[in-house]
Motif scaffolding. Sequence first.
Motif, PDB file in Angstrom:
ATOM      1  N   GLY A 294       0.826  -1.205   0.000  1.00 31.58           N
ATOM      2  CA  GLY A 294       0.000   0.000   0.000  1.00 31.58           C
ATOM      3  C   GLY A 294       0.854   1.245   0.000  1.00 31.58           C
ATOM      4  O   GLY A 294       2.080   1.188   0.039  1.00 31.58           O
ATOM      5  N   LEU A 295       0.186   2.365  -0.030  1.00 29.46           N
ATOM      6  CA  LEU A 295       0.865   3.653  -0.046  1.00 29.46           C
ATOM      7  C   LEU A 295       0.762   4.283   1.341  1.00 29.46           C
ATOM      8  O   LEU A 295      -0.083   3.891   2.138  1.00 29.46           O
ATOM      9  CB  LEU A 295       0.219   4.558  -1.097  1.00 29.46           C
ATOM     10  CG  LEU A 295       0.285   4.036  -2.535  1.00 29.46           C
ATOM     11  CD1 LEU A 295      -0.549   4.919  -3.463  1.00 29.46           C
ATOM     12  CD2 LEU A 295       1.720   3.980  -3.014  1.00 29.46           C
ATOM     13  N   PRO A 296       1.621   5.257   1.625  1.00 30.04           N
ATOM     14  CA  PRO A 296       1.585   5.842   2.967  1.00 30.04           C
ATOM     15  C   PRO A 296       0.261   6.553   3.255  1.00 30.04           C
ATOM     16  O   PRO A 296      -0.241   7.306   2.425  1.00 30.04           O
ATOM     17  CB  PRO A 296       2.755   6.834   2.952  1.00 30.04           C
ATOM     18  CG  PRO A 296       3.131   7.016   1.536  1.00 30.04           C
ATOM     19  CD  PRO A 296       2.682   5.804   0.789  1.00 30.04           C
ATOM     20  N   ALA A 297      -0.276   6.263   4.412  1.00 29.09           N
ATOM     21  CA  ALA A 297      -1.561   6.849   4.779  1.00 29.09           C
ATOM     22  C   ALA A 297      -1.606   7.058   6.278  1.00 29.09           C
ATOM     23  O   ALA A 297      -0.992   6.309   7.039  1.00 29.09           O
ATOM     24  CB  ALA A 297      -2.701   5.930   4.348  1.00 29.09           C
ATOM     25  N   THR A 298      -2.306   8.071   6.684  1.00 27.67           N
ATOM     26  CA  THR A 298      -2.387   8.430   8.093  1.00 27.67           C
ATOM     27  C   THR A 298      -3.725   8.023   8.674  1.00 27.67           C
ATOM     28  O   THR A 298      -3.822   7.658   9.838  1.00 27.67           O
ATOM     29  CB  THR A 298      -2.168   9.946   8.259  1.00 27.67           C
ATOM     30  OG1 THR A 298      -0.935  10.287   7.614  1.00 27.67           O
ATOM     31  CG2 THR A 298      -2.095  10.355   9.710  1.00 27.67           C
ATOM     32  N   GLY A 299      -4.759   8.080   7.836  1.00 26.31           N
ATOM     33  CA  GLY A 299      -6.086   7.706   8.315  1.00 26.31           C
ATOM     34  C   GLY A 299      -6.841   8.898   8.851  1.00 26.31           C
ATOM     35  O   GLY A 299      -6.301   9.992   8.955  1.00 26.31           O
ATOM     36  N   PRO A 300      -8.114   8.670   9.190  1.00 30.46           N
ATOM     37  CA  PRO A 300      -8.900   9.775   9.729  1.00 30.46           C
ATOM     38  C   PRO A 300      -8.360  10.190  11.098  1.00 30.46           C
ATOM     39  O   PRO A 300      -7.626   9.443  11.725  1.00 30.46           O
ATOM     40  CB  PRO A 300     -10.313   9.190   9.870  1.00 30.46           C
ATOM     41  CG  PRO A 300     -10.289   7.859   9.192  1.00 30.46           C
ATOM     42  CD  PRO A 300      -8.869   7.412   9.150  1.00 30.46           C
ATOM     43  N   GLY A 301      -8.780  11.339  11.549  1.00 34.04           N
ATOM     44  CA  GLY A 301      -8.308  11.841  12.847  1.00 34.04           C
ATOM     45  C   GLY A 301      -7.965  13.298  12.684  1.00 34.04           C
ATOM     46  O   GLY A 301      -7.350  13.691  11.686  1.00 34.04           O
ATOM     47  N   GLY A 302      -8.362  14.106  13.662  1.00 25.17           N
ATOM     48  CA  GLY A 302      -8.102  15.533  13.538  1.00 25.17           C
ATOM     49  C   GLY A 302      -8.803  16.137  12.331  1.00 25.17           C
ATOM     50  O   GLY A 302      -8.339  17.112  11.752  1.00 25.17           O
ATOM     51  N   SER A 303      -9.913  15.542  11.956  1.00 20.44           N
ATOM     52  CA  SER A 303     -10.735  16.047  10.848  1.00 20.44           C
ATOM     53  C   SER A 303      -9.902  16.315   9.596  1.00 20.44           C
ATOM     54  O   SER A 303     -10.000  17.353   8.956  1.00 20.44           O
ATOM     55  CB  SER A 303     -11.494  17.311  11.272  1.00 20.44           C
ATOM     56  OG  SER A 303     -12.409  17.010  12.289  1.00 20.44           O
ATOM     57  N   ARG A 304      -9.047  15.342   9.276  1.00 23.24           N
ATOM     58  CA  ARG A 304      -8.126  15.536   8.168  1.00 23.24           C
ATOM     59  C   ARG A 304      -8.538  14.810   6.896  1.00 23.24           C
ATOM     60  O   ARG A 304      -8.067  15.118   5.810  1.00 23.24           O
ATOM     61  CB  ARG A 304      -6.727  15.051   8.570  1.00 23.24           C
ATOM     62  CG  ARG A 304      -6.667  13.561   8.872  1.00 23.24           C
ATOM     63  CD  ARG A 304      -5.308  13.151   9.430  1.00 23.24           C
ATOM     64  NE  ARG A 304      -4.224  13.413   8.515  1.00 23.24           N
ATOM     65  CZ  ARG A 304      -3.947  12.702   7.423  1.00 23.24           C
ATOM     66  NH1 ARG A 304      -4.698  11.662   7.116  1.00 23.24           N
ATOM     67  NH2 ARG A 304      -2.947  13.011   6.643  1.00 23.24           N
ATOM     68  N   PHE A 305      -9.437  13.830   7.018  1.00 19.69           N
ATOM     69  CA  PHE A 305      -9.545  12.850   5.961  1.00 19.69           C
ATOM     70  C   PHE A 305     -10.084  13.408   4.650  1.00 19.69           C
ATOM     71  O   PHE A 305      -9.562  13.107   3.573  1.00 19.69           O
ATOM     72  CB  PHE A 305     -10.390  11.670   6.442  1.00 19.69           C
ATOM     73  CG  PHE A 305     -10.059  10.390   5.745  1.00 19.69           C
ATOM     74  CD1 PHE A 305      -8.800   9.848   5.847  1.00 19.69           C
ATOM     75  CD2 PHE A 305     -10.993   9.742   4.980  1.00 19.69           C
ATOM     76  CE1 PHE A 305      -8.471   8.666   5.201  1.00 19.69           C
ATOM     77  CE2 PHE A 305     -10.679   8.548   4.329  1.00 19.69           C
ATOM     78  CZ  PHE A 305      -9.414   8.014   4.439  1.00 19.69           C
ATOM     79  N   THR A 306     -11.142  14.189   4.717  1.00 20.17           N
ATOM     80  CA  THR A 306     -11.757  14.679   3.482  1.00 20.17           C
ATOM     81  C   THR A 306     -10.789  15.567   2.702  1.00 20.17           C
ATOM     82  O   THR A 306     -10.614  15.406   1.491  1.00 20.17           O
ATOM     83  CB  THR A 306     -13.072  15.419   3.792  1.00 20.17           C
ATOM     84  OG1 THR A 306     -13.954  14.502   4.429  1.00 20.17           O
ATOM     85  CG2 THR A 306     -13.721  15.944   2.532  1.00 20.17           C
ATOM     86  N   ILE A 307     -10.133  16.467   3.406  1.00 22.51           N
ATOM     87  CA  ILE A 307      -9.169  17.345   2.732  1.00 22.51           C
ATOM     88  C   ILE A 307      -8.042  16.531   2.110  1.00 22.51           C
ATOM     89  O   ILE A 307      -7.679  16.709   0.941  1.00 22.51           O
ATOM     90  CB  ILE A 307      -8.579  18.374   3.735  1.00 22.51           C
ATOM     91  CG1 ILE A 307      -9.649  19.384   4.158  1.00 22.51           C
ATOM     92  CG2 ILE A 307      -7.344  19.066   3.147  1.00 22.51           C
ATOM     93  CD1 ILE A 307      -9.198  20.329   5.250  1.00 22.51           C
ATOM     94  N   MET A 308      -7.495  15.616   2.896  1.00 22.21           N
ATOM     95  CA  MET A 308      -6.307  14.896   2.439  1.00 22.21           C
ATOM     96  C   MET A 308      -6.641  13.936   1.299  1.00 22.21           C
ATOM     97  O   MET A 308      -5.878  13.813   0.335  1.00 22.21           O
ATOM     98  CB  MET A 308      -5.666  14.157   3.618  1.00 22.21           C
ATOM     99  CG  MET A 308      -5.152  15.064   4.720  1.00 22.21           C
ATOM    100  SD  MET A 308      -3.912  16.267   4.169  1.00 22.21           S
ATOM    101  CE  MET A 308      -2.513  15.179   3.887  1.00 22.21           C
ATOM    102  N   VAL A 309      -7.764  13.244   1.393  1.00 18.18           N
ATOM    103  CA  VAL A 309      -8.118  12.327   0.315  1.00 18.18           C
ATOM    104  C   VAL A 309      -8.516  13.106  -0.937  1.00 18.18           C
ATOM    105  O   VAL A 309      -8.174  12.702  -2.060  1.00 18.18           O
ATOM    106  CB  VAL A 309      -9.249  11.363   0.768  1.00 18.18           C
ATOM    107  CG1 VAL A 309      -9.764  10.554  -0.402  1.00 18.18           C
ATOM    108  CG2 VAL A 309      -8.738  10.436   1.863  1.00 18.18           C
ATOM    109  N   ALA A 310      -9.185  14.220  -0.753  1.00 21.03           N
ATOM    110  CA  ALA A 310      -9.536  15.034  -1.917  1.00 21.03           C
ATOM    111  C   ALA A 310      -8.268  15.490  -2.636  1.00 21.03           C
ATOM    112  O   ALA A 310      -8.193  15.487  -3.872  1.00 21.03           O
ATOM    113  CB  ALA A 310     -10.386  16.241  -1.494  1.00 21.03           C
ATOM    114  N   GLY A 311      -7.251  15.855  -1.860  1.00 23.55           N
ATOM    115  CA  GLY A 311      -5.984  16.268  -2.464  1.00 23.55           C
ATOM    116  C   GLY A 311      -5.321  15.124  -3.218  1.00 23.55           C
ATOM    117  O   GLY A 311      -4.777  15.307  -4.320  1.00 23.55           O
ATOM    118  N   ALA A 312      -5.367  13.939  -2.613  1.00 26.16           N
ATOM    119  CA  ALA A 312      -4.765  12.778  -3.279  1.00 26.16           C
ATOM    120  C   ALA A 312      -5.531  12.439  -4.556  1.00 26.16           C
ATOM    121  O   ALA A 312      -4.926  12.090  -5.586  1.00 26.16           O
ATOM    122  CB  ALA A 312      -4.743  11.586  -2.319  1.00 26.16           C
ATOM    123  N   ILE A 313      -6.842  12.537  -4.495  1.00 24.93           N
ATOM    124  CA  ILE A 313      -7.645  12.248  -5.692  1.00 24.93           C
ATOM    125  C   ILE A 313      -7.330  13.256  -6.790  1.00 24.93           C
ATOM    126  O   ILE A 313      -7.146  12.878  -7.961  1.00 24.93           O
ATOM    127  CB  ILE A 313      -9.154  12.276  -5.350  1.00 24.93           C
ATOM    128  CG1 ILE A 313      -9.515  11.066  -4.499  1.00 24.93           C
ATOM    129  CG2 ILE A 313     -10.003  12.328  -6.627  1.00 24.93           C
ATOM    130  CD1 ILE A 313     -10.922  11.118  -3.943  1.00 24.93           C
TER     131      ILE A 313
END
Lengths: 161, 806
Positions: B538-557
């Motif tokens: 897999g690729l490096p991932a941090t996971g949800p937490g600190g309300s980060r997931f939507t921003i970070m996944v949107a950026g990756a997408i």
Amino acid sequence: MADMHAIRVTVNGLPYEATVESRLLLADFLRDHLGLVGTHLGCEHGVCGACTVILNGRTVRSCLVFAVQADGAQIMTVEGLARDSQFHPLQEAFRDKQGLQCGFCTPGMLMRAYEFLQENPNPTEEEIREAIAGNLCRCTGYQFIVEAIQDAAARMAVASR
Amino acid sequence: MATQAPARKWIGQSIPRVEDPRLLLGRGEYVTDLVLPGMVHAAILRSPLAHARIASIDASKARSLPGVLAVVTGREIKELTNPMPDFGPDPSKHTWWVLATDKVRYMGEPVAAVVATDRYIAEDACELIEVNYEPLPVVVDPVEAMKPGAPLVHEPLGTNVAYSRTFVFGDVERDFTEAEVVVRDHLRWHRSGAQPLETVGAVAQYNPATGMMTIYCNSVTFTFLLFLVANTLKIPSNKLNLIPCPAGGSFGSKFWAVRVPILAGMLAKLVGRPVKFVEDRIDNITTSDHHGSDRIYDVEMAAMRDGTLRSLRVKVVDDYGAYIQFGVGTHGNSLAQVVGPYKIKSVQYELYAVLTNKCQQGAYRGFGSEVTNWVVERMVDLVARELGMDPVEIRRKNFIQPHEFPYTIPTGNMYDSGNYPGVLEKALQLADYQGLREMQRRAREEGRYVGIGLISAQERSVFSSTEFWFWFDQPTGITSSPESVTLKMDPMGNITATLYSQAFWGQSPETMVAQVVAEEFDIDPSQVSVIYGGSAGGLPATGPGGSRFTIMVAGAIQGAARRIKEKMLKIASHKLEVAPEDLEFAEGKIRVRGTPERAMTLQEVAMLAYLFKLDLPPDIEESGLEADYTFDHPYTTMPAPDRKNLGVFYPFVGHACHIAAVEVDIETGQHTFLKYVAVHDAGTVVNPRSLNGQIIGGVAQGLGTAMYEQYVYSPDGQLLTGSYMDYLIPTAMEVPKVEIGHQETPSPFTPYGIKGAGEGGRMMTPAVVSAAIEDALAPFGVRVNEVPITPEKILRWIEEAQAPRP
């Protein structure tokens, strides 16, 4: 060997026979012996309501019932709600109103709502809140669940007309 | 900087959640539903005592019980494992093992683990293990624990104060000297926790021939740090594959919850069969490693007579329990938004992180910032009370103004954007604030105790890893916290997105991904499929937490989509004989701008990409349409060497105003909600209905913290609220109906201008409920300085307020 008992139950319309230990919980029987893993265990001490199933027409907490106590019973679980992969109106309403988030309390919540709407097909918001007060949901804050049950009542009224 | 597309097709739509159909059918595929051939089951024996030396353990009876495969105690644990990963200060001085070795340090600490053919037998065997404990003096009060001579939780540390330091940001001395008003209070935030209805669980499988350890679990975060888990399991880092299973709720408590998968992995390797270990509720409530903040504050706030807020002095003692796995990261969250939405010029922050004989802290929705919101809002209300100002007036006066963003607060963190007056005005209108005040006046005339609370506070999102180590001058720590995605368009033009962390723990990652991918390619969200990849390969991932997931996944997408689209444009350009810049993705096609009838469907282009190499332009080297993208934190900076400025570490800052009206029955201490309004600004909203669900759910949890929930420990360290009979989670009868409004102030630094928004409800509600109860009891002059606000406390406060003063 521990004391074993032969039981016969009907679950979601299908007959099952099994030989089980007297201490086996109904929840574990449904999940581990019949593979019906839609019934979830949240607290295992009868408070959270996630394991709610319908036993002979009434909801029970399947973590507080032994499988042997269900001998001869008609049981309905969340897997029995949809027919031929067609959603029950309750499921449709929960989907449309987003009456769930993680989905863990949802099967128990659906079972309780199913029973409640049989008793009270046209409930007020307050009556719904009271009716589901024995089922904990940690995600939704209940509001969309209440809306979903109201919506389901309306759908079911139309369907039965 | 993100481009701000004016019109969007899918982002902003309340599409039905993609996750819901399977959950509604009872096909959630949670970890506890998983069955592997030959699988056996584990249970743990928990310590009944809070502090005791383990003199001896006799597991012979348990080992001889038919059906038992293995019993592991602390005696064997050092051979089977290395210490648990620990991000706290000086881990060698408070070493954490998966099972207690020399002594137990809190009630519930795992002492032994049993593997048996079924869970019932495993639990039977636990009861047959005979442990001889030599009780030690117990310390549960963190203030007592700080005193010299207190019983030590970890002797090598020589103290129970695991960390202490005073930070000064800005000219605190001057601001206090010049202040015309200084208010002081002693505030107490008691320990509560996430309590998701699904506990932490894992199924581990070890192949001795290949050395491969596969662990299915519901807490896969920080995949780039899983080499630490491999180290604990004494296996090579490339022989560990953690596969995420959907989680039945987390609220932070499954964030890096690695003890359960490590235990299952250790046992699977030992017995040579797949092992399932799922916490029961008592495990989760007593030894989840994820209790929430437990803080005692002495706070001073400096202000001017006109209501201008100047400075804040905080002394906080935080009871971390028996271990300190994340260091004091929860106070990083505090410092991210310690001045709230106000132009407070300076801050002094004196922190004591104390160890006691309790379950250790972990994460709970807000990760410590919810406590700070409560403290700041309590103090602002106290200043307003001192000056006779309305809570609206003092907030309006001190808000950072919309034109002042990006705004750097004294600690060095930056707020990206905001419109706090706008949010306030919306909330006042939605609540009919003047009408509420009028209603309150009439109620008081009738002898009723009606109160109105109003708070305005921050919701930081997307942490930087720096907040876990900037506490120390040396050593410095990691600065990455990436999130990755693989996008693959298949020959039919359908898209699969692979996520690499614990993507689903109750929020809506599949829905969000479907909407963002649909937006990027202008296709229907139903054409997007989401799968969860394992950590191996897999690729490096941090996971949800600190309300980060939507921003970070949107950026990756966005990053992955850009790569795929570039390739598709080259192919279409070659076929259509049009320059790539004259082509656009629209309505499921690549078409010529201005001549939409000249187009290729995505499927046509995808077919070429996969199957017709000789039709591709010569500069396309590879067949297929697949792209990986790893998106790093879009805005973070290093702390200053002297730590007078901590750098930018939590910059995408949402905001909310909550207004609550309650009536208190002064005979019983019970309360009733008359109104609850929540207006949030989470930047660009992806799915309004889902966001509202997060807000209301957060309000319910915040209400639990404010009024009902507490992990109560007796003086001898027994958890008195160890079941749901005593640990009171709000039901549908307690949670008020929430009226929601939104303001959308996009972030200039994130994909689409999104801000994280998973925690906001819980970050606001304790503050507004405290304010409302205090206002209801204003005729008695009661001050609410402690949560949870139980009926007993309300009655005691009234009684104390009425007692004749000496």
